[in-house]
Scaffold this active site. Structure first.
Site: not given
Ligand code: NAD
Ligand code: TYD
Length: 348
Positions: A131-133, A156, A160, A220, A288, A347
């Site tokens: 992730t970019d985070e 998180y 990563k 974002r 936070p 919430y």
């Molecule tokens: P998600 O939370 O939707 O899915 C995660 C999946 O991993 C689920 O199917 C879960 O069952 C599985 N999982 C979790 N713990 C596990 C374990 N211990 N063993 C086996 N499987 C397990 O996540 P996502 O949003 O699809 O993200 C996927 C990947 O992409 C992650 O590595 C995340 O860091 C990365 N990523 C996500 C985003 C985003 O915006 N969602 C952006 C950049 C990178």
């Molecule tokens: P999120 O979807 O949790 O992704 P990330 O924290 O990985 O960027 O949040 C996106 C943005 O939205 C982030 O700045 C936090 C904000 N946010 C809210 O304002 N309210 C919410 O209930 C959630 C879940 C996120």
């Protein structure tokens, strides 16, 4: 037949990656290893589950003996590793769970892959999805490039970042062939409704408050999930071992502006008077350690591998809204049970 292990394939991004590979590469066998946590859902892949080049394996990447045996039995040539705990707010509540899956789980996979192929890494690859985070936060200007220093701020992103470091270290120390991609915020179908866009879509449908953290002036860079899957396909096949690539949407939005656009689109789709959904916006206590701004310079993958996003945001958002409105059963299934406890705690 190339044996490709995809971890986390039942999650949001993973399910789109599995679908793309199963359909596009009939001469690969895709093994999807997923623990089916709250974020993993077999329903995400019903359309490909009976394909002959697809196998689902339920299991936890933390389980070393199980993972080692799996690698010995199946002899996976390549790995695309997406399994992770992925939600920042949950990482603030339970950081150790993130270390277990994101750091230790990644180590277990790296070890299994190294031990299987250490004498001949030819045509093998471990592709780590990140992730970019990991770069921390930007101020009002600038972009994250592949050489930006890591500076994670949440449990998180720290987990990563740690996993990224281990992947690189295995490359340097053991010669393990890897690539890493660091992507910006994804949105689209099948995202669990704890993340901003699906949470707010669900709340608008149910006339519930839209909890915007702080003043909403956080930025974002949003990418449609199918475009991320396309980028993963390109990087997996054409990326250079030992390289990292940033993936982004060239699409920055302040949260409050994005939420207003979403509200306007939802009013149209639901046939509600203009302004109805915007009235649900409620500013709540900030997260936070909330990172002010993420923005990706994705010129390396664009120039070197020829990938760029295919959708503009307004179009992607409309497709996303349509998907959630047409898949209310999916939404209802994932928001019953444990989700209610999470929501109450987060919430209230
Ligand atoms: P998600 O939370 O939707 O899915 C995660 C999946 O991993 C689920 O199917 C879960 O069952 C599985 N999982 C979790 N713990 C596990 C374990 N211990 N063993 C086996 N499987 C397990 O996540 P996502 O949003 O699809 O993200 C996927 C990947 O992409 C992650 O590595 C995340 O860091 C990365 N990523 C996500 C985003 C985003 O915006 N969602 C952006 C950049 C990178
Ligand atoms: P999120 O979807 O949790 O992704 P990330 O924290 O990985 O960027 O949040 C996106 C943005 O939205 C982030 O700045 C936090 C904000 N946010 C809210 O304002 N309210 C919410 O209930 C959630 C879940 C996120």
């Amino acid at each position: 037949m190339l044996k490709l292990l995809i971890t986390g394939g039942c999650g949001f991004i993973g399910s789109h990656v599995v679908r793309l590979f199963v359909e596009k590469y009939p001469d690969y066998h895709i093994y999807n290893l997923d623990a089916l946590t709250y974020a993993g859902n077999l329903e995400n892949l019903v359309d490909v589950e009976s394909n002959s080049n697809y196998t689902f394996i339920k299991g936890d990447i933390i389980d070393e003996a199980f993972v080692n045996k799996l690698f010995e039995d199946y002899k996976f040539d390549n790995v695309i590793h997406l399994a992770a705990e992925s939600h920042v707010d949950r990482s603030i509540e339970d950081p150790l769970a993130f270390v277990k899956t994101n750091v230790i789980g990644t180590m277990v996979l790296l070890n299994a892959f190294k031990n299987l192929w250490k004498n001949n890494f030819n045509n093998k690859r471990f592709y780590h999805i990140s992730t970019d985070e990991v770069y921390g936060t930007l101020g009002e200007t600038g972009l994250f490039t592949e050489s930006t220093s890591y500076d994670p701020n949440s449990p998180y992103s720290a987990s990563k970042a740690s996993s990224d470091h281990f992947v690189r270290a295995y490359g340097e120390t053991y010669g393990l062939p890897y690539i890493i991609t660091n992507c910006s915020n994804n949105y689209g179908p099948n995202q669990f409704p704890e993340k901003l866009i699906p949470l707010f879509i669900n709340n608008i449908i149910n006339n519930k408050p839209l909890p915007v953290y702080g003043d909403g002036n956080y930025t974002r860079d949003w990418l449609y999930v199918v475009d991320h899957a396309r980028a993963i396909d390109v990087a997996f096949h054409d990326g250079v071992n030992g390289e990292t690539y940033n993936i982004g949407g060239f699409n920055e939005w302040k949260n409050i502006d994005l939420v207003k656009l979403l509200c306007a689109q939802m009013d149209i789709e639901l046939g509600r008077p203009e302004g109805t959904s915007e009235n649900l916006i409620t500013f709540v206590k900030d997260r936070p350690g909330h990172d002010l701004r993420y923005a990706i310079d994705a010129s390396k993958i664009k120039n070197e591998l020829g990938w760029e996003p295919s959708l503009i945001f307004e179009e992607g958002l409309k497709k996303t809204i349509h998907w959630y409105l047409n898949n209310e059963e999916w939404l209802n299934n994932v928001t019953s049970g444990e989700y209610q406890n999470y929501y109450q705690k987060q919430y209230n």
